[in-house]
Scaffold this active site. Sequence first.
Site, PDB file in Angstrom:
ATOM      1  CB  ILE A 236      -1.055   0.016   1.232  1.00  0.00           C
ATOM      2  CG1 ILE A 236      -1.714  -1.066   1.111  1.00  0.00           C
ATOM      3  CG2 ILE A 236      -1.460   1.383   1.200  1.00  0.00           C
ATOM      4  CD1 ILE A 236      -3.103  -1.111   0.198  1.00  0.00           C
ATOM      5  CE  LYS A 237       3.003   7.177  -3.696  1.00  0.00           C
ATOM      6  NZ  LYS A 237       3.121   7.812  -5.217  1.00  0.00           N
ATOM      7  CD  GLN A 238      -2.787   6.959   2.437  1.00  0.00           C
ATOM      8  OE1 GLN A 238      -2.879   7.945   1.633  1.00  0.00           O
ATOM      9  NE2 GLN A 238      -3.968   6.117   2.259  1.00  0.00           N
TER      10      GLN A 238
END
Length: 350
Positions: A236-238
């Site tokens: 996940i990129k956040q």
Amino acid sequence: MTTSIETLLGNDAAYLLEHTSTTMDSDRFCLPGPDFIERVVCGSDRNQRVINNLARLFGNGRLAGTGYVSILPVDQGIEHSAGASFAPNPDYFDPENIIRLAIEGGCNAVASTFGVLGAVARKYAHRIPFLVKINHNELLSYPNSYDQVMFGGVQRAYDMGAAAVGATIYFGSAESRRQLVEVAEAFEKAHELGMATVLWCYLRNSEFKKDKDYHTSADLTGQANHLGVTLQADIIKQKLATNNGGYTAIKFGKTSPLVYDQLTSDHPIDLCRYQVASCYMGRAGLINSGGASSGASDLAEAVKTAVINKRAGGTGLISGRKAFQRPMKDGVELLNRIQDVYLDKTVTIA
């Protein structure tokens, strides 16, 4: 502790490096480590080819074998326009220089568009894992709708030798449910073909701005992360959480007082830890974005984000503009300094 990290953190050094989290104990999490693939991923339903590509990604670059990743993302030529992205250093209009920066910078992977990666795939796809970004928001249509649309198919990414595909969903937007279906179908196909999946879990809704901008609140970004892992994103990129209380501010959706009273605090490491917890307690790695380039402060900002991410239980950093909007030598140094945080054993989990 290397003096350089403390120096770059400045007045925040003790605040960040000496923080002890009292929200959720680190032993509850699936933390990064050299055995992360065997300890966590191999117990999932991922087929052997996906596991092999994840192992290749985690096994490349300066962070190989640590369980952490450093990824160079360059899709800004579409997302922000080529002029806005590459005018500070026109060398990066040429896709080969993007790949060279990722290799010389010791990155685990390079993330970019079908066009960028396809232009040099036969020369470089075997040298560094390719992460193909399959959808984008382009800024030439007027008025712009801030929508993510597919720019190509998963099969094409597979054919060029990509190790992974990436996509963005603008959670909270009017178009998010269509994007969700498109990305779910694409990720299922990618896993069938043996590629790993990375999801940019961004928020987009004008109503998320109240007394402050809650697009980066821990509770709302955490829920976006949770939805992303449910779509079977492997990573996940956040954006790094900068505040909290988005649910209560916008007065929409459901949450619990325990989120704010027990599971988080106002410390940036604890806010990021909630983002990690929302990624199935770290079973999907959380990588935080490096953000826009702001000039002389880029290095200090990047190192600070890396320290927060690592001490929270995150898996690494994905930093683009801070690296490629400067001469390649300086970009390589910035990427290496980010990686140094993850290589420094004295920067521990909080």
